[in-house]
Design a protein around this motif. Structure first.
Motif, mmCIF file in Angstrom:
data_model
loop_
_atom_site.group_PDB
_atom_site.id
_atom_site.type_symbol
_atom_site.label_atom_id
_atom_site.label_comp_id
_atom_site.label_asym_id
_atom_site.label_seq_id
_atom_site.Cartn_x
_atom_site.Cartn_y
_atom_site.Cartn_z
ATOM 1 N N TYR A 93 -12.027 63.230 119.463
ATOM 2 C CA TYR A 93 -11.394 63.549 119.067
ATOM 3 C C TYR A 93 -10.550 65.327 119.834
ATOM 4 O O TYR A 93 -12.229 65.732 119.518
ATOM 5 N N SER A 150 -17.863 69.369 106.910
ATOM 6 C CA SER A 150 -17.519 68.087 106.184
ATOM 7 C C SER A 150 -17.789 66.686 107.925
ATOM 8 O O SER A 150 -17.806 65.815 107.195
ATOM 9 N N ASP A 151 -17.621 67.944 108.784
ATOM 10 C CA ASP A 151 -17.013 66.114 109.593
ATOM 11 C C ASP A 151 -18.423 65.451 109.914
ATOM 12 O O ASP A 151 -18.517 64.509 110.046
ATOM 13 N N GLU A 152 -19.926 66.481 109.818
ATOM 14 C CA GLU A 152 -20.810 65.780 110.257
ATOM 15 C C GLU A 152 -21.456 64.540 108.816
ATOM 16 O O GLU A 152 -21.955 64.214 108.749
ATOM 17 N N TYR A 165 -6.103 61.756 108.839
ATOM 18 C CA TYR A 165 -7.439 62.816 109.838
ATOM 19 C C TYR A 165 -7.164 61.882 110.847
ATOM 20 O O TYR A 165 -8.102 61.069 110.782
ATOM 21 N N PHE A 180 -9.800 62.390 112.840
ATOM 22 C CA PHE A 180 -11.484 61.761 113.532
ATOM 23 C C PHE A 180 -11.624 60.674 113.164
ATOM 24 O O PHE A 180 -12.916 60.348 113.183
ATOM 25 N N TYR A 181 -10.499 60.463 111.572
ATOM 26 C CA TYR A 181 -11.424 58.534 111.780
ATOM 27 C C TYR A 181 -11.512 57.487 112.257
ATOM 28 O O TYR A 181 -12.444 56.572 112.981
ATOM 29 N N TYR A 225 -14.327 58.207 114.533
ATOM 30 C CA TYR A 225 -15.848 57.578 114.591
ATOM 31 C C TYR A 225 -16.193 56.405 113.909
ATOM 32 O O TYR A 225 -17.691 55.504 114.157
ATOM 33 N N ASP A 276 -11.964 62.141 100.568
ATOM 34 C CA ASP A 276 -11.819 63.220 101.248
ATOM 35 C C ASP A 276 -11.259 64.372 101.288
ATOM 36 O O ASP A 276 -9.742 64.770 101.379
ATOM 37 N N THR A 290 -15.484 70.363 102.291
ATOM 38 C CA THR A 290 -15.576 71.490 103.397
ATOM 39 C C THR A 290 -16.236 72.877 102.043
ATOM 40 O O THR A 290 -14.791 73.044 101.995
#
Length: 350
Positions: A15, A86-88, A111, A113-114, A117, A181, A207
């Motif tokens: 990311y 919230s990322d963790e 997002y 980051f999905y 992951y 989210d 978050t």
């Protein structure tokens, strides 16, 4: 690339976080930070933790914060999980709840980051296209899946999915986890936490980085059925038993307790957002309906990358994404009134 890297690391696509420039005198509207500081009560609570007790480990369960979240939302502490941002929290959910035979579903514009992951944890996934108005179509998710995740409001579009649509989505996938989210929910939406007692497959993450102005503290939460929370706890305690330090627990709990300050600053951001929308539309921009602390806008006659570069030359930084469907959009964080005015004045000359 090093010979010491494993093949797994070589194939990862990490990311890329929003730029955090070191230059001074910038109008920084690129990472959706809150222009207003944290609750004074949160700051006082953190200052109170600066004592000899720092030699001791913090509470690994974060019970003080869990209790504050539970009281705020009217749930039980056993329905609350807390983590280092919230990322963790999301990472633990991907690891503990989404590794199934069918693909995880999430929007094609969402997002970023999905998919990271999914790569990190080896999760099969499919990206579901938003409609022409950049909205989620609930019926597109009514098919076999190993889970569903989406931001609400969506990021980077800012568009909101109402609770009745979320219920239809939950009803269509009763055998898999649906993760909502809610990083930006406090700027114009209604949280789905009100549905967690009705739907045991619902997990809601939030978050404290946005609406509670604690991005520098790194605190995230999840609320859901105790069985889902237990899965997150099992992952957490196999990874890092102490994700939140003493100051984070104290400051975050105090931020939830200070409702008046929270509501005041959220309303200030919302009012500024509406003023920015009017200003952008007056300059010829098309602006998607936003329930977040940012807007997503494009100009029919001007290239977004060129606009972003021109703004940067004038000391105003916004976020530009290069994905094909949104390459002509700019994501603009709502700042303080003077920052928003600087943005609009800079755009007038471009």
């Amino acid at each position: 690339m090093s010979k010491f890297w494993s093949p797994f690391v070589k194939d990862l696509v990490p990311y890329v976080p929003g730029e955090q420039p070191k230059l001074s005198k910038l109008v920084k509207l690129n990472t959706n930070e809150n222009p207003y500081g944290p609750s004074p009560k949160a700051i006082a609570a953190m200052q109170a933790e600066l004592n000899d007790d720092l030699r001791l480990y913090p509470d690994p369960n974060g019970d003080r914060l869990k209790q504050a979240v539970a009281e705020y939302y009217g749930v039980q502490p056993a329905q609350v999980f807390v983590g280092n941002g919230s990322d963790e929290v999301l990472a633990h959910a991907f690891h503990g709840l989404f590794q199934h035979g069918a693909p995880l579903l999430f929007p094609d514009i969402s997002y970023s980051f999905y998919p990271v992951y999914c790569g990190l944890y080896g999760i099969d996934h499919e990206q579901v296209a938003l409609d022409e108005q950049f909205q989620i179509r609930v019926e597109d998710y009514a098919r076999p899946n190993g889970g569903i995740i989406f931001p609400n409001p969506n990021a980077p579009t800012g568009c909101l999915l109402p609770l009745d649509a979320i219920e239809r989505l939950l009803q269509g996938s009763p055998d898999s986890v649906v993760l909502v989210d809610e990083a930006y929910i406090d700027f114009g939406g209604e949280t789905a936490i009100s549905l967690v007692d009705k739907y045991p497959n619902l997990l809601v993450t939030q978050t404290l980085s946005k609406s509670r102005s604690l991005a520098g503290l790194r605190v995230g939460i999840a609320v859901g059925h105790p069985d889902l929370i237990e899965a997150l706890e099992r992952i957490k305690n196999s990874f890092n038993s102490y994700p939140l330090d003493r100051m984070a627990i104290a400051g975050a709990a105090a931020a939830f307790a200070d409702r008046a300050y929270f509501e005041q600053t959220c309303q200030q951001v919302i009012a500024s957002r509406e003023a920015v929308v009017v200003g952008l539309q007056g300059l010829g921009f098309e602006v998607l309906p936003s329930a977040a602390n940012f807007v997503f806008a494009r100009h029919p006659g001007k290239d977004a990358a060129t606009l972003a570069a021109g703004l940067r030359e004038q000391g105003v930084i916004v976020r530009h994404f290069k994905q094909p469907r949104i390459a002509q959009f700019l994501r603009i964080t709502i700042g303080a009134p003077e920052q928003n005015q600087a943005l609009l004045e800079a755009l007038q000359g471009l």
